[in-house]
Write an enzyme that holds these catalytic residues in place. Sequence first.
Site, short mmCIF file in Angstrom:
data_model
loop_
_atom_site.label_atom_id
_atom_site.label_comp_id
_atom_site.label_asym_id
_atom_site.label_seq_id
_atom_site.Cartn_x
_atom_site.Cartn_y
_atom_site.Cartn_z
N LYS A 124 8.45 1.86 -18.09
CA LYS A 124 8.57 0.73 -17.15
C LYS A 124 9.96 0.15 -17.31
O LYS A 124 10.58 0.31 -18.37
CB LYS A 124 7.53 -0.35 -17.49
N ASP A 164 7.81 -1.75 -8.10
CA ASP A 164 6.78 -2.65 -8.64
C ASP A 164 7.10 -4.00 -7.98
O ASP A 164 7.75 -4.03 -6.92
CB ASP A 164 6.84 -2.71 -10.17
N PHE A 236 0.24 -11.17 -1.76
CA PHE A 236 0.46 -10.81 -0.34
C PHE A 236 1.58 -9.77 -0.26
O PHE A 236 2.30 -9.67 0.72
CB PHE A 236 0.76 -12.04 0.51
N GLY A 237 1.68 -8.98 -1.34
CA GLY A 237 2.74 -7.96 -1.41
C GLY A 237 2.23 -6.59 -1.03
O GLY A 237 1.23 -6.44 -0.30
N ALA A 240 -1.53 -5.77 -2.11
CA ALA A 240 -2.48 -6.58 -1.34
C ALA A 240 -2.57 -6.07 0.11
O ALA A 240 -3.66 -5.90 0.65
CB ALA A 240 -2.05 -8.05 -1.36
N TRP A 241 -1.42 -5.77 0.69
CA TRP A 241 -1.38 -5.29 2.08
C TRP A 241 -2.20 -4.02 2.27
O TRP A 241 -3.05 -3.93 3.17
CB TRP A 241 0.09 -5.08 2.48
P1 NDP Z 1 5.07 -7.23 -4.52
O1 NDP Z 1 6.39 -7.76 -4.98
O2 NDP Z 1 5.01 -6.48 -3.25
O3 NDP Z 1 4.00 -8.41 -4.50
C1 NDP Z 1 3.65 -9.13 -5.65
C2 NDP Z 1 2.80 -10.31 -5.29
O4 NDP Z 1 2.48 -11.12 -6.42
C3 NDP Z 1 3.49 -11.24 -4.36
O5 NDP Z 1 2.53 -11.89 -3.59
C4 NDP Z 1 4.19 -12.16 -5.35
O6 NDP Z 1 4.66 -13.30 -4.79
C5 NDP Z 1 3.13 -12.41 -6.32
N1 NDP Z 1 3.69 -12.78 -7.63
C6 NDP Z 1 4.60 -12.11 -8.35
N2 NDP Z 1 4.85 -12.73 -9.51
C7 NDP Z 1 4.10 -13.83 -9.50
C8 NDP Z 1 3.92 -14.87 -10.42
N3 NDP Z 1 4.59 -14.92 -11.59
N4 NDP Z 1 3.04 -15.83 -10.09
C9 NDP Z 1 2.33 -15.78 -8.92
N5 NDP Z 1 2.47 -14.80 -8.02
C10 NDP Z 1 3.34 -13.85 -8.30
O7 NDP Z 1 4.51 -6.35 -5.70
P2 NDP Z 1 3.35 -5.29 -5.68
O8 NDP Z 1 2.37 -5.59 -4.60
O9 NDP Z 1 4.00 -3.97 -5.72
O10 NDP Z 1 2.68 -5.55 -7.09
C11 NDP Z 1 1.52 -6.40 -7.27
C12 NDP Z 1 0.82 -6.03 -8.57
O11 NDP Z 1 0.39 -4.66 -8.48
C13 NDP Z 1 1.67 -6.11 -9.82
O12 NDP Z 1 0.84 -6.44 -10.92
C14 NDP Z 1 2.16 -4.66 -9.99
O13 NDP Z 1 2.51 -4.39 -11.33
C15 NDP Z 1 0.90 -3.92 -9.58
N6 NDP Z 1 1.08 -2.53 -9.16
C16 NDP Z 1 1.98 -2.16 -8.21
C17 NDP Z 1 2.08 -0.83 -7.82
C18 NDP Z 1 2.97 -0.38 -6.73
O14 NDP Z 1 2.92 0.80 -6.40
N7 NDP Z 1 3.77 -1.25 -6.12
C19 NDP Z 1 1.27 0.20 -8.46
C20 NDP Z 1 0.31 -0.31 -9.42
C21 NDP Z 1 0.25 -1.62 -9.75
P3 NDP Z 1 6.24 -13.55 -4.91
O15 NDP Z 1 6.92 -12.22 -4.87
O16 NDP Z 1 6.49 -14.37 -3.72
O17 NDP Z 1 6.47 -14.20 -6.24
O1 2IT Z 2 2.33 -0.12 -12.06
C1 2IT Z 2 2.48 0.95 -11.45
O2 2IT Z 2 1.73 1.91 -11.64
C2 2IT Z 2 3.58 1.06 -10.49
N1 2IT Z 2 4.29 0.09 -10.28
C3 2IT Z 2 3.87 2.37 -9.81
C4 2IT Z 2 4.63 3.28 -10.70
C5 2IT Z 2 5.12 4.56 -10.07
O3 2IT Z 2 5.81 5.28 -10.79
O4 2IT Z 2 4.81 4.84 -8.92
#
Ligand code: NDP
Ligand code: 2IT
Length: 445
Positions: A124, A164, A236-237, A240-241
């Site tokens: 990571k 991420d 809402f990232g 979530a979408w």
């Molecule tokens: P995004 O940046 O697209 O969205 C993250 C979301 O969480 C946003 O709504 C963000 O709001 C909110 N957020 C982030 N930090 C905080 C905080 N400290 N307090 C409150 N809200 C917070 O990220 P992802 O959707 O990619 O990631 C969401 C989760 O999923 C994370 O835990 C990530 O590690 C996990 N994940 C992601 C993967 C991927 O492929 N992207 C794969 C597996 C797991 P804001 O940005 O406005 O702070």
């Molecule tokens: O937490 C996770 O699994 C991710 N952010 C995705 C990692 C990846 O290599 O696609």
Amino acid sequence: MNLEKIMTNLEKKHPGEVEYLQAVREVLESIEDAVNQNPQFESAGIIDRLIEPDRILTFKVPWIDDSGSVNVNLGYRVQFNNALGPYKGGLRFHPSVNLSILKFLGFEQIFKNSLTTLPIGGSKGGSDFNPKGKSDREIMRFCQSFMLELWKLIGPEMDVPAGDIGVGGKEIGYLYGMYKKLTREHHGVLTGKGLSWGGSLIRPEATGFGTVYFAKEMLATKGETFEGKIVCVSGFGNVAWGAVKKVTEFGGKVVTLSGPDGYIHDAEGISGEKIEYMLELRASNQDIVAPYADEFPEATFVAGKHPWEVKCDVALPCATQNELNEEDANILVKNGCMCIAEGANMPSTREAIEVFLKNEVLFAPGKAVNAGGVATSGLEMSQNAMKLNWRKEEVDEKLHHIMQSIHHTCMDNGKEADGYINYVKGANVAGFLKVANAMLDQGII
Ligand code: NDP
Ligand code: 2IT
């Protein structure tokens, strides 16, 4: 295995690294029996070698903002374990990023990647850089400066970063552009790439889709489906979408979203154009979900709170770590929530998990539920290696199959005497055994 002794030593070595210590304890607690049944692990020092990363690289990232001022952020890459394959894991750009958070994420990634069935190790990285409110040019200059250090540490057979929190398609593009310029090579070193230059179809949706595919399997163990279910989603990232899209497709009704400012409650359901509006909300580069309630007046915005107080059948925490505590867990159980599937990494606190397990509701941890993201990154690597692209349906089918297989593995390893499926134990034991056996095979290194 003496769990308390290991934890005491780790706490002494890494004081204050709260999230990392939390993640290690959670895994060790559930694999204790498996370790004790395999004395060969003890004599090969597997646990001691597994809980420390192979290496941590930190670097400074100077960049110039649009006003001409010099800014300096910290950059990191934590290469945790490559017993199963090249290091693999996302990059997080968020002001809260520190070593503890990246070590917890890297540690979790080892077991998650092991569960995917694909040959990938765990790592990571990221930075305390905050992309919010920055111009595209600023984000580009930051990414270029970040890559000026990172490129020496990564490679398609060495370490393959992805996105991420705070790192999506745009950032991956800028990072990849700089990598390509420095190495003069065009290969699959980052995943989440654009479709025309090596990306995979379904990767943007994969984590959210995979989360819902996994939750569907969980519900099926109780003879249930998503049809007609009320679902609370946080965040809402990206994750979530994708989750909202798939729940809606499966006939469920998503009634909440959340951001750092609070949560949205839309009892009519977040579907159709409202899902697309989530993308607009993210792209606006602000830090809030509140505007949703202005756009869709049937929804209400609740400031400063998490959505777990809203009555639901299924809860999908998809925002960030430790966003669901003991009190939230008690409310969810009291309100009759039957299934909690973690789209985010470690969103539930240890106490919250205890509440779920004690009440024997369906609960599955992020390392199993959200593994579809990294699994589809693995599929992107395969396509890059073969220099061809699979169709959308092909990738989606492979993703669906992988999620079902992870679910089976969790059931096989997590079934308690009374029939309750402890997914925490199932995911940790299965993820661990594969890595531990590979480490045994490869000697003490
Ligand atoms: P995004 O940046 O697209 O969205 C993250 C979301 O969480 C946003 O709504 C963000 O709001 C909110 N957020 C982030 N930090 C905080 C905080 N400290 N307090 C409150 N809200 C917070 O990220 P992802 O959707 O990619 O990631 C969401 C989760 O999923 C994370 O835990 C990530 O590690 C996990 N994940 C992601 C993967 C991927 O492929 N992207 C794969 C597996 C797991 P804001 O940005 O406005 O702070
Ligand atoms: O937490 C996770 O699994 C991710 N952010 C995705 C990692 C990846 O290599 O696609």
